[in-house]
Design a protein around this motif. Structure first.
Motif, mmCIF file in Angstrom:
data_model
loop_
_atom_site.group_PDB
_atom_site.id
_atom_site.type_symbol
_atom_site.label_atom_id
_atom_site.label_comp_id
_atom_site.label_asym_id
_atom_site.label_seq_id
_atom_site.Cartn_x
_atom_site.Cartn_y
_atom_site.Cartn_z
ATOM 1 N N ARG A 14 0.796 -1.216 0.000
ATOM 2 C CA ARG A 14 0.000 0.000 0.000
ATOM 3 C C ARG A 14 0.831 1.269 0.000
ATOM 4 N NH1 ARG A 14 -4.557 1.043 3.781
ATOM 5 N NH2 ARG A 14 -3.002 0.729 5.350
ATOM 6 N N ARG A 15 1.879 1.239 0.738
ATOM 7 C CA ARG A 15 2.632 2.478 0.860
ATOM 8 C C ARG A 15 4.043 2.250 0.390
ATOM 9 N NH1 ARG A 15 -0.293 3.743 6.073
ATOM 10 N NH2 ARG A 15 -2.339 3.808 5.156
ATOM 11 N N CYS A 16 4.475 3.020 -0.575
ATOM 12 C CA CYS A 16 5.843 2.857 -1.053
ATOM 13 C C CYS A 16 6.799 3.462 -0.044
ATOM 14 C CB CYS A 16 6.026 3.581 -2.359
ATOM 15 S SG CYS A 16 5.004 2.909 -3.635
ATOM 16 N N ASP A 145 -8.485 1.862 20.117
ATOM 17 C CA ASP A 145 -7.542 0.787 20.454
ATOM 18 C C ASP A 145 -8.116 -0.532 19.923
ATOM 19 O OD1 ASP A 145 -5.953 -1.144 21.498
ATOM 20 O OD2 ASP A 145 -6.442 -0.757 23.598
ATOM 21 N N ASP A 146 -7.460 -1.049 18.896
ATOM 22 C CA ASP A 146 -7.962 -2.270 18.273
ATOM 23 C C ASP A 146 -7.409 -3.494 19.017
ATOM 24 O OD1 ASP A 146 -9.269 -3.958 16.566
ATOM 25 O OD2 ASP A 146 -7.828 -3.757 14.923
ATOM 26 N N MET A 147 -7.849 -3.597 20.279
ATOM 27 C CA MET A 147 -7.534 -4.789 21.083
ATOM 28 C C MET A 147 -6.020 -5.019 21.227
ATOM 29 S SD MET A 147 -9.499 -7.067 22.510
ATOM 30 C CE MET A 147 -9.173 -8.506 23.483
ATOM 31 N N ASP A 199 -2.592 7.369 10.706
ATOM 32 C CA ASP A 199 -2.010 6.201 11.359
ATOM 33 C C ASP A 199 -1.479 6.631 12.725
ATOM 34 O OD1 ASP A 199 -2.557 4.641 9.200
ATOM 35 O OD2 ASP A 199 -0.487 4.105 8.757
ATOM 36 N N SER A 200 -1.146 5.655 13.544
ATOM 37 C CA SER A 200 -0.733 5.968 14.910
ATOM 38 C C SER A 200 0.770 6.209 15.044
ATOM 39 C CB SER A 200 -1.173 4.824 15.830
ATOM 40 O OG SER A 200 -0.795 3.588 15.273
ATOM 41 N N HIS A 201 1.430 6.441 13.902
ATOM 42 C CA HIS A 201 2.868 6.779 13.938
ATOM 43 C C HIS A 201 3.121 7.864 12.898
ATOM 44 C CE1 HIS A 201 1.836 2.909 12.019
ATOM 45 N NE2 HIS A 201 2.178 3.609 10.941
ATOM 46 N N GLN A 336 8.673 -1.340 8.616
ATOM 47 C CA GLN A 336 9.013 -2.562 7.885
ATOM 48 C C GLN A 336 8.060 -3.652 8.359
ATOM 49 O OE1 GLN A 336 11.392 -2.511 5.600
ATOM 50 N NE2 GLN A 336 11.959 -0.403 6.090
ATOM 51 N N ARG A 337 7.582 -4.421 7.408
ATOM 52 C CA ARG A 337 6.706 -5.534 7.764
ATOM 53 C C ARG A 337 7.453 -6.830 7.498
ATOM 54 N NH1 ARG A 337 1.684 -4.821 9.042
ATOM 55 N NH2 ARG A 337 1.096 -2.921 7.991
ATOM 56 N N PHE A 338 7.284 -7.798 8.354
ATOM 57 C CA PHE A 338 8.077 -9.016 8.245
ATOM 58 C C PHE A 338 7.216 -10.205 7.858
ATOM 59 C CE2 PHE A 338 10.174 -6.120 11.145
ATOM 60 C CZ PHE A 338 11.369 -5.972 10.478
HETATM 61 N N1 UDP Z 1 -4.207 -1.090 12.803
HETATM 62 C C1 UDP Z 1 -5.291 -1.434 13.588
HETATM 63 N N2 UDP Z 1 -5.728 -2.730 13.567
HETATM 64 C C2 UDP Z 1 -5.150 -3.688 12.800
HETATM 65 C C3 UDP Z 1 -4.068 -3.322 11.960
HETATM 66 C C4 UDP Z 1 -3.626 -2.009 11.986
HETATM 67 O O1 UDP Z 1 -5.836 -0.589 14.295
HETATM 68 O O2 UDP Z 1 -5.588 -4.827 12.821
HETATM 69 C C5 UDP Z 1 -3.724 0.291 12.825
HETATM 70 C C6 UDP Z 1 -2.220 0.449 13.002
HETATM 71 O O3 UDP Z 1 -1.848 0.445 14.379
HETATM 72 C C7 UDP Z 1 -1.964 1.762 12.305
HETATM 73 C C8 UDP Z 1 -3.000 1.779 11.192
HETATM 74 O O4 UDP Z 1 -3.989 0.832 11.561
HETATM 75 O O5 UDP Z 1 -2.194 2.859 13.159
HETATM 76 C C9 UDP Z 1 -2.418 1.397 9.841
HETATM 77 O O6 UDP Z 1 -1.677 0.211 9.922
HETATM 78 P P1 UDP Z 1 -0.150 0.139 9.461
HETATM 79 O O7 UDP Z 1 0.573 1.340 9.911
HETATM 80 O O8 UDP Z 1 0.378 -1.178 9.881
HETATM 81 O O9 UDP Z 1 -0.318 0.161 7.896
HETATM 82 P P2 UDP Z 1 0.739 0.701 6.814
HETATM 83 O O10 UDP Z 1 1.102 2.082 7.176
HETATM 84 O O11 UDP Z 1 1.874 -0.238 6.829
HETATM 85 O O12 UDP Z 1 -0.077 0.626 5.565
#
Ligand code: UDP
Ligand code: MN
Length: 415
Positions: A14-16, A145-147, A199-201, A336-338
């Motif tokens: 999804r994200r480059c 908060d998704d659990m 996103d949360s980062h 990074q995703r593993f």
């Molecule tokens: N997230 C979530 N539940 C999930 C998977 C992801 O709430 O089952 C949140 C994650 O913490 C982040 C956002 O959704 O804040 C996007 O996910 P991620 O950053 O992993 O995606 P990417 O940026 O890699 O596309």
């Protein structure tokens, strides 16, 4: 030492890694090219408040670094040392500084979903929003908060959120919903005029929200994305991204694409809205009522992935528009995703199938041509989404190809 973790292509479509394409970094008060400037060029000394890459003494083999990197996909040691607040470089084109926005704009509910997010990155997201958003535009921040099961996201989080009292709603899912349904849960609790998903980062930049709100105030069917700057997963440096638009290939993998020069070469330079065939995913703004009207998300989709393309097609095909606004900048840690997370690849496949069967018409054959193994794979019940498409009177995928993204049809081999 974790230097260059390998990615499975399907797991990070999804994200480059825009950082690889970014031309410059000017965290340190001057601009140096990643590739252009000869290695001998002296680096200027870091400015106070500006992130700097870990020095030679950074211990990449410490278990703290390795464990954090494997769990969260970025340098959590450095993240903790940066703390909750920092200044990031203003990456906007100078012409953006001359833009003025009305004092009276719609209000925003910022929705941030997280699952086991690293604590300091989550707090930098929230502090940057609170610090860089005029109070009267910020209705609330909704945290979903998704659990999560990390200890520090329980009472410690509640306790630390006290500083944002009055501006924060925290929703805790009773089961893991995945980011797609979590966003819908967050949106259902929002009361601002506009939903802004982050996103949360992330770390937002100066005047990030006003361009988004202004565009939506002028046209409630306009969905807008900031330019996503890159926060490096190892150094946590904030890198400006080039002006790009969102696209995808016949595998239904998201990619960034060049912008036509006529969209940037006018007297206003690269400050005007860029028409975008697709959005990257996590970071965009949409009128709250319009989000509901066009059918939010497909709640039959699982966990993560392809929801960005599904929403993008739905916006364009059902009477809306999607733009990237280069004067709005939001940094995002390119995690990074593993390969130890096969559930993400599985969800991406399942969700892509749902998208293909609802939205691609006869062109779904192009997808199956590239991924023949998926032709007989189950994708759940899509009747509600097919019904939605009818009810909204959406145009055909052929129309989308002809009018929004002709380059897709021309592309051979599904690069
Ligand atoms: N997230 C979530 N539940 C999930 C998977 C992801 O709430 O089952 C949140 C994650 O913490 C982040 C956002 O959704 O804040 C996007 O996910 P991620 O950053 O992993 O995606 P990417 O940026 O890699 O596309
Ligand atoms: Mn992310």
């Amino acid at each position: 030492m974790v230097t260059s973790p390998t990615l499975r292509p399907l797991q990070k479509p999804r994200r480059c890694q825009l950082g690889l394409e970014a031309q410059h970094c000017y965290c340190h008060g001057a601009i140096w090219g990643r590739m252009r400037v000869p290695p001998a060029s002296p680096r200027p000394a870091p400015r106070p408040g500006c992130p700097h890459p870990p020095g030679k003494d950074f211990n990449y083999s410490s278990s703290e670094f390795v464990d954090g990197f494997l769990k969260y996909g970025f340098n959590t040691v450095l993240s903790k040392s940066l703390g909750s607040e920092r200044e990031v470089p203003d990456t906007r084109n100078k012409k953006c500084f001359q833009k003025h926005y009305p004092a009276n704009l719609p209000t925003a509910s910022v929705v941030v979903c997280f699952h086991n997010e690293e604590f300091s990155a989550l707090f930098r997201t929230m502090f940057s929003v609170v610090n860089l958003t005029p109070r009267h535009f910020l209705e609330e921040i909704i945290l979903v908060d998704d659990m999560s099961d990390s200890d520090d996201l329980k009472e410690k989080l509640d306790h630390h959120l006290e500083v944002f009292r009055g501006k924060i709603k925290l929703i805790r899912n009773k089961k893991r919903e995945g980011l797609i349904r979590s966003r819908m849960i967050g949106a259902s609790r929002a009361s601002g005029d506009v939903l802004v998903f982050l996103d949360s980062h992330c770390e937002v930049n100066k005047v990030w929200l006003e361009p988004l709100l202004h565009a939506i105030a002028k046209d409630p069917k306009m969905v807008v994305c900031p330019l996503i700057d890159v926060i490096d997963s190892v150094t946590l440096e904030y890198w400006p991204s080039p002006v790009v638009r969102g696209a995808f290939n016949w595998h239904l993998q998201f990619k960034w694409d060049n912008v036509f020069s006529y969209e940037m070469d006018g007297p206003e330079g690269p400050t005007l809205p860029i028409r975008s065939p697709a959005m990257a995913g996590g970071i965009f703004a949409i009128n709250r009522h319009y989000f509901r009207e066009i059918g939010q998300y497909d709640k039959g989709m699982n966990l993560w992935g392809a929801e960005n393309l599904e929403l993008s097609l739905r916006i364009w095909m059902c009477g809306g528009q999607l733009f990237v606004l280069p004067c709005s900048r939001v940094g995002h840690i390119s995690k990074q995703r593993f390969p130890n997370q096969p559930e993400f690849a599985e969800a991406m496949t399942y969700n892509s199938l749902r998208l293909a069967h609802v939205w691609l018409d006869e062109y779904k054959e192009q997808f199956f041509l590239r991924r023949p193994g998926l032709k007989s794979v189950a994708y759940g019940n899509i009747s509600e989404r097919v019904e939605l498409r009818k009810r909204l009177g959406c145009k055909s995928f052929q129309w989308y190809l002809d009018n929004v993204f002709p380059e897709l049809e021309a592309s051979e081999g599904g690069r």
